[in-house]
Design an enzyme around this catalytic site. Structure first.
Site, PDB file in Angstrom:
ATOM      1  N   GLU A  24      17.741  58.335  92.437  1.00  0.00           N
ATOM      2  CA  GLU A  24      16.472  58.714  91.815  1.00  0.00           C
ATOM      3  C   GLU A  24      15.291  58.469  92.752  1.00  0.00           C
ATOM      4  OE1 GLU A  24      16.594  58.199  87.182  1.00  0.00           O
ATOM      5  OE2 GLU A  24      17.479  56.415  88.118  1.00  0.00           O
ATOM      6  N   TYR A  56     -11.859  63.928  80.591  1.00  0.00           N
ATOM      7  CA  TYR A  56     -10.423  64.222  80.618  1.00  0.00           C
ATOM      8  C   TYR A  56      -9.883  64.279  82.043  1.00  0.00           C
ATOM      9  CZ  TYR A  56     -11.597  66.231  75.985  1.00  0.00           C
ATOM     10  OH  TYR A  56     -12.053  66.461  74.718  1.00  0.00           O
ATOM     11  N   LEU A  74      10.664  53.170  82.992  1.00  0.00           N
ATOM     12  CA  LEU A  74       9.610  53.963  82.348  1.00  0.00           C
ATOM     13  C   LEU A  74       8.671  53.054  81.562  1.00  0.00           C
ATOM     14  CD1 LEU A  74      11.541  57.076  80.991  1.00  0.00           C
ATOM     15  CD2 LEU A  74      10.296  56.817  83.147  1.00  0.00           C
ATOM     16  N   LYS A 101      11.251  61.450  80.729  1.00  0.00           N
ATOM     17  CA  LYS A 101      11.979  61.833  81.942  1.00  0.00           C
ATOM     18  C   LYS A 101      12.884  62.993  81.542  1.00  0.00           C
ATOM     19  CE  LYS A 101      13.919  58.903  84.910  1.00  0.00           C
ATOM     20  NZ  LYS A 101      14.885  57.931  85.503  1.00  0.00           N
TER      21      LYS A 101
END
Length: 120
Positions: A24, A56, A74, A101
């Protein structure tokens, strides 16, 4: 009187290198981030001035920077994003983040794995 207001940035796509597996860190993966920010926008409703709300584009840049920093979990990435938003944008009351993910390497047919957290 405004009872509740939220700013939502939905479906921000990033390519990043998070995960426990060594591959990964090399191959990377696609991620999707959705943020819901509790913010009092009552003043901006009257003034039409970006300084009376949360910009934003600036929030997106925070998410982008944090997504570029490789992490194993995560949970860690989502926590960093949420804490940074609360720190950098003092008018944000709470952060609700969904970090997905896509096609995680779990050896199974699964569209995504995700972490959802709300701070504070």
């Amino acid at each position: 009187m405004l009872m509740k207001s939220e700013i939502i940035l939905k479906g921000m796509h990033f390519f990043a290198y998070h995960g426990l597996l060594p591959q990964e860190a090399v191959v990377g993966n696609e991620y999707v981030v959705t943020l819901t920010l509790s913010v009092d926008i009552s003043k901006a409703m009257q003034t039409d001035n970006v300084h009376d709300t949360v910009n934003y584009a600036e929030v997106y840049q925070v998410v982008k920077v944090e997504m570029q920093q490789r992490s194993n979990l995560l949970e860690y990435v989502a926590g960093r994003i949420a804490h940074r938003i609360l720190h950098d944008f003092p008018t944000v009351i709470s952060v609700d983040i969904l970090l997905e993910k896509l096609n995680p390497p779990l050896g199974a047919a699964i569209s995504s794995s995700a972490i959802h957290l709300v701070l504070p």
